[in-house]
Write a protein that holds these residues in place. Structure first.
Motif, PDB file in Angstrom:
ATOM      1  N   ALA A   1       0.837  -1.199   0.000  1.00 54.93           N
ATOM      2  CA  ALA A   1       0.000   0.000   0.000  1.00 54.93           C
ATOM      3  C   ALA A   1       0.871   1.248   0.000  1.00 54.93           C
ATOM      4  CB  ALA A   1      -0.919   0.006   1.219  1.00 54.93           C
ATOM      5  N   GLU A   2       0.352   2.313  -0.582  1.00 56.87           N
ATOM      6  CA  GLU A   2       1.045   3.597  -0.539  1.00 56.87           C
ATOM      7  C   GLU A   2       1.177   4.058   0.910  1.00 56.87           C
ATOM      8  OE1 GLU A   2       0.334   7.201  -3.328  1.00 56.87           O
ATOM      9  OE2 GLU A   2      -0.865   7.628  -1.531  1.00 56.87           O
ATOM     10  N   ILE A   3       2.292   4.707   1.240  1.00 54.40           N
ATOM     11  CA  ILE A   3       2.518   5.222   2.592  1.00 54.40           C
ATOM     12  C   ILE A   3       2.689   6.740   2.531  1.00 54.40           C
ATOM     13  CG2 ILE A   3       3.981   5.172   4.642  1.00 54.40           C
ATOM     14  CD1 ILE A   3       4.896   2.403   3.870  1.00 54.40           C
ATOM     15  N   ASP A   4       1.895   7.449   3.331  1.00 49.65           N
ATOM     16  CA  ASP A   4       2.088   8.892   3.504  1.00 49.65           C
ATOM     17  C   ASP A   4       3.272   9.078   4.442  1.00 49.65           C
ATOM     18  OD1 ASP A   4       2.056  11.569   4.145  1.00 49.65           O
ATOM     19  OD2 ASP A   4      -0.073  11.654   4.639  1.00 49.65           O
ATOM     20  N   ILE A   5       4.375   9.645   3.945  1.00 48.63           N
ATOM     21  CA  ILE A   5       5.576   9.785   4.766  1.00 48.63           C
ATOM     22  C   ILE A   5       5.825  11.245   5.154  1.00 48.63           C
ATOM     23  CG2 ILE A   5       6.674   7.672   3.985  1.00 48.63           C
ATOM     24  CD1 ILE A   5       8.322   9.281   2.014  1.00 48.63           C
ATOM     25  N   SER A   6       4.771  12.051   5.156  1.00 51.29           N
ATOM     26  CA  SER A   6       4.884  13.430   5.640  1.00 51.29           C
ATOM     27  C   SER A   6       5.394  13.430   7.079  1.00 51.29           C
ATOM     28  CB  SER A   6       3.515  14.111   5.604  1.00 51.29           C
ATOM     29  OG  SER A   6       2.941  14.081   4.321  1.00 51.29           O
ATOM     30  N   GLY A   7       6.432  14.198   7.352  1.00 50.39           N
ATOM     31  CA  GLY A   7       6.961  14.288   8.707  1.00 50.39           C
ATOM     32  C   GLY A   7       7.919  13.194   9.106  1.00 50.39           C
ATOM     33  N   VAL A   8       8.031  12.126   8.306  1.00 49.44           N
ATOM     34  CA  VAL A   8       9.081  11.132   8.557  1.00 49.44           C
ATOM     35  C   VAL A   8      10.423  11.837   8.442  1.00 49.44           C
ATOM     36  CG1 VAL A   8      10.218   9.097   7.568  1.00 49.44           C
ATOM     37  CG2 VAL A   8       7.728   9.146   7.809  1.00 49.44           C
ATOM     38  N   TYR A   9      11.377  11.485   9.290  1.00 47.86           N
ATOM     39  CA  TYR A   9      12.622  12.250   9.256  1.00 47.86           C
ATOM     40  C   TYR A   9      13.868  11.382   9.424  1.00 47.86           C
ATOM     41  CZ  TYR A   9      12.564  12.239  14.444  1.00 47.86           C
ATOM     42  OH  TYR A   9      12.552  11.870  15.769  1.00 47.86           O
ATOM     43  N   PHE A  10      14.971  11.950   8.935  1.00 47.00           N
ATOM     44  CA  PHE A  10      16.291  11.361   9.092  1.00 47.00           C
ATOM     45  C   PHE A  10      16.961  11.973  10.315  1.00 47.00           C
ATOM     46  CE2 PHE A  10      15.678  11.615   4.400  1.00 47.00           C
ATOM     47  CZ  PHE A  10      15.579  10.249   4.139  1.00 47.00           C
ATOM     48  N   PHE A  11      17.763  11.160  11.009  1.00 46.65           N
ATOM     49  CA  PHE A  11      18.553  11.627  12.147  1.00 46.65           C
ATOM     50  C   PHE A  11      19.970  11.138  11.919  1.00 46.65           C
ATOM     51  CE2 PHE A  11      18.664  11.662  17.119  1.00 46.65           C
ATOM     52  CZ  PHE A  11      19.232  12.917  17.098  1.00 46.65           C
ATOM     53  N   LYS A  12      20.884  12.071  11.638  1.00 47.02           N
ATOM     54  CA  LYS A  12      22.262  11.712  11.314  1.00 47.02           C
ATOM     55  C   LYS A  12      23.187  11.957  12.507  1.00 47.02           C
ATOM     56  CE  LYS A  12      26.272  13.174   8.625  1.00 47.02           C
ATOM     57  NZ  LYS A  12      26.857  14.286   7.864  1.00 47.02           N
ATOM     58  N   ASP A  13      23.967  10.949  12.847  1.00 51.29           N
ATOM     59  CA  ASP A  13      25.035  11.065  13.845  1.00 51.29           C
ATOM     60  C   ASP A  13      24.546  11.603  15.182  1.00 51.29           C
ATOM     61  OD1 ASP A  13      26.614  10.171  11.806  1.00 51.29           O
ATOM     62  OD2 ASP A  13      27.651  12.075  11.460  1.00 51.29           O
ATOM     63  N   ASP A  14      23.289  11.305  15.550  1.00 51.95           N
ATOM     64  CA  ASP A  14      22.708  11.717  16.823  1.00 51.95           C
ATOM     65  C   ASP A  14      22.577  13.231  16.970  1.00 51.95           C
ATOM     66  OD1 ASP A  14      22.626   9.024  17.617  1.00 51.95           O
ATOM     67  OD2 ASP A  14      24.642   9.130  18.462  1.00 51.95           O
ATOM     68  N   GLU A  15      22.654  13.980  15.869  1.00 48.94           N
ATOM     69  CA  GLU A  15      22.585  15.431  16.034  1.00 48.94           C
ATOM     70  C   GLU A  15      21.873  16.182  14.909  1.00 48.94           C
ATOM     71  OE1 GLU A  15      26.992  16.668  14.347  1.00 48.94           O
ATOM     72  OE2 GLU A  15      26.767  16.339  16.499  1.00 48.94           O
ATOM     73  N   ASP A  16      21.879  15.691  13.674  1.00 47.61           N
ATOM     74  CA  ASP A  16      21.271  16.413  12.552  1.00 47.61           C
ATOM     75  C   ASP A  16      19.952  15.765  12.161  1.00 47.61           C
ATOM     76  OD1 ASP A  16      23.372  18.294  12.189  1.00 47.61           O
ATOM     77  OD2 ASP A  16      24.554  16.747  11.201  1.00 47.61           O
ATOM     78  N   LYS A  17      18.868  16.566  12.160  1.00 51.80           N
ATOM     79  CA  LYS A  17      17.540  16.057  11.822  1.00 51.80           C
ATOM     80  C   LYS A  17      17.018  16.768  10.589  1.00 51.80           C
ATOM     81  CE  LYS A  17      16.463  15.313  16.708  1.00 51.80           C
ATOM     82  NZ  LYS A  17      15.633  15.750  17.847  1.00 51.80           N
ATOM     83  N   SER A  18      16.278  16.038   9.763  1.00 52.26           N
ATOM     84  CA  SER A  18      15.676  16.636   8.585  1.00 52.26           C
ATOM     85  C   SER A  18      14.426  15.849   8.229  1.00 52.26           C
ATOM     86  CB  SER A  18      16.662  16.628   7.413  1.00 52.26           C
ATOM     87  OG  SER A  18      16.147  17.355   6.320  1.00 52.26           O
TER      88      SER A  18
END
Length: 333
Positions: free
Chosen positions: A200-217
Motif C-alpha cells: 500500500a502507498e505510505i504517507d511519509i509526511s513528517g518522517v525524518y532522518f537523524f544523522k550522527d545523533d545530532e542532525d535532523k531533517s
C-alpha cells in the motif's frame, strides 16, 4: 545544562545504589571496580532508549568484556565487544537496537560492570516522559537533572536536542510505516533512497532522518511513496540537484563513520544504517569509516528493503536487483 530542571540528586544516591550487585552468581557489590574515570553520564528511557558513557580520563578506555544491565541484571545484559572503546574525554552511546533490554519509563537502575562484574558505576533513574533524559549536570559530576531532549553523544553542558514530536508532529494513527526502509545511501552523489516494501502507498509526511545523533531533517507535507516504490532524497550539499527534489539538510560522506536513522514523525525508529569508525567504534564523523564507498557506488541492500548491506553500483530510484557488488564484503555493525 540549559533545560528545565525537575530535581537534583547528590552523588550519595549513586554511591549508595552502587552497593547493589551486578550478577546473581557473583558476590554482589562486595568490591568496586578498579576502573576509574568512566561514568554513566546520561540515560533516556522513553521514545528511544539509550545510555551515554563518559570517559573523564586522558586515555582511551577499552570497553571489551564490560557489561551494561538494567534491573534484570545478567538475564538480559549487554556485553561490550572486543573492538568497542571510548576516547579520552569522549562519549559513547549504547542504543536500544544494541542492548537486549528495555529501559522502563517508570524508572529503574542502570549498572555498568567491568569484565569481572565489579561495579564501575550505577544510577537509579526516575520516571520520565518520552525523550526526557536523566543526566549529570556536569559531565562526570555528582548531581543529576531531568532534561527535555537530552544531549546524546556530546557534553551535557550543551543545548539540549529538540524532542522529535515538537518539530515533526505526532504520528498519524492510521498510517502503517512498517514497510518503509532505507534502501541506498550514496555519499558520492549525496542522496538517500527509501523503499516501500508494503502493498500500500505510505504517507511519509513528517518522517525524518537523524544523522550522527545530532542532525535532523523531515520530509515535507504531502509526501507519499507508492507500494513497492522508491523515493530519492538529496543532500542540500549535492551538486546538480533536480529542481523538484526532496532535500535533507545535512551532508553525506562516502568514507566517514556515520549513523543514519529513519524515524516516524513521533520518533519511532523505523530503520538504521551505520558505518562505524575503525579506531573508535560508534563515534561519528571520523575519517576512518570501516567501509569506504568513495568512487565505488552506494551503500545498498542486496535485496530491496530487507537484504544485507554491501557497496554496490548506484541504482538511484530503482531496484537494487540489477546492481553490481563493487565490494563483496557485507557491511556489519
Amino acid at each position: 545544562m540549559k533545560a528545565s530542571k525537575f530535581f537534583m540528586l547528590a552523588a550519595a544516591v549513586t554511591a549508595a545504589a552502587a552497593m547493589t550487585g551486578c550478577k546473581d552468581d557473583v558476590e554482589p557489590g562486595t568490591e568496586p571496580s578498579d576502573v576509574s574515570g568512566l561514568f554513566i553520564n546520561e540515560v533516556c528511557s522513553g521514545g528511544y532508549d539509550w545510555v551515554e558513557l563518559y570517559n573523564a580520563t586522558d586515555n582511551e578506555i577499552s570497553l571489551s568484556g564490560y557489561h551494561l544491565q538494567d534491573d534484570k541484571g545478567s538475564e538480559e545484559e549487554y556485553t561490550f565487544s572486543a573492538d568497542e572503546t571510548i576516547a579520552a574525554g569522549g562519549f559513547y552511546v549504547i542504543t536500544e537496537d544494541m542492548f537486549p533490554f528495555g529501559i522502563s519509563g517508570n524508572g529503574e537502575t542502570i549498572t555498568l560492570c567491568d569484565e569481572t562484574y565489579a561495579v564501575i558505576d550505577q544510577i537509579t533513574i526516575p520516571a520520565m516522559e518520552d525523550y526526557y533524559t536523566y543526566a549529570r549536570t556536569d559531565d562526570g559530576g555528582n548531581t543529576w537533572e531531568t532534561v527535555a531532549g537530552g544531549t546524546r553523544g556530546r557534553s551535557n553542558s550543551g543545548t539540549p536536542d529538540s524532542i522529535p514530536g515538537d518539530n515533526t508532529g505526532e504520528k498519524p494513527s492510521d498510517v502503517d510505516y512498517t514497510g518503509l526502509k532505507l534502501n541506498e545511501l550514496n555519499g558520492n552523489d549525496k542522496f538517500i533512497e527509501l523503499y516501500n516494501a508494503s502493498d500500500a502507498e505510505i504517507d511519509i509526511s513528517g518522517v525524518y532522518f537523524f544523522k550522527d545523533d545530532e542532525d535532523k531533517s523531515a520530509l515535507p507535507e504531502g509526501t507519499a511513496i507508492a507500494a513497492h516504490g522508491f523515493i530519492t532524497v538529496w543532500s542540500e550539499k549535492a551538486d546538480d540537484i533536480p529542481s523538484d527534489a526532496l532535500i535533507f539538510e545535512f551532508g553525506l560522506s562516502a568514507d566517514k563513520s556515520v549513523k543514519i536513522e529513519l524515524l516516524a514523525p513521533d520518533g519511532t525508529l523505523l530503520d538504521v544504517f551505520k558505518n562505524i569508525s575503525v579506531s573508535l567504534g560508534e563515534t561519528w564523523g571520523e575519517d576512518d569509516g570501516k567501509y569506504n564507498s568513495k568512487d565505488k557506488g552506494s551503500f545498498a541492500r542486496e535485496t530491496d528493503g530487507t537484504g544485507d548491506w554491501y557497496i554496490m553500483s548506484a541504482t538511484r530510484g530503482a531496484t537494487n536487483a540489477g546492481a553490481e557488488k563493487t565490494d563483496g564484503t557485507k557491511i556489519e555493525w
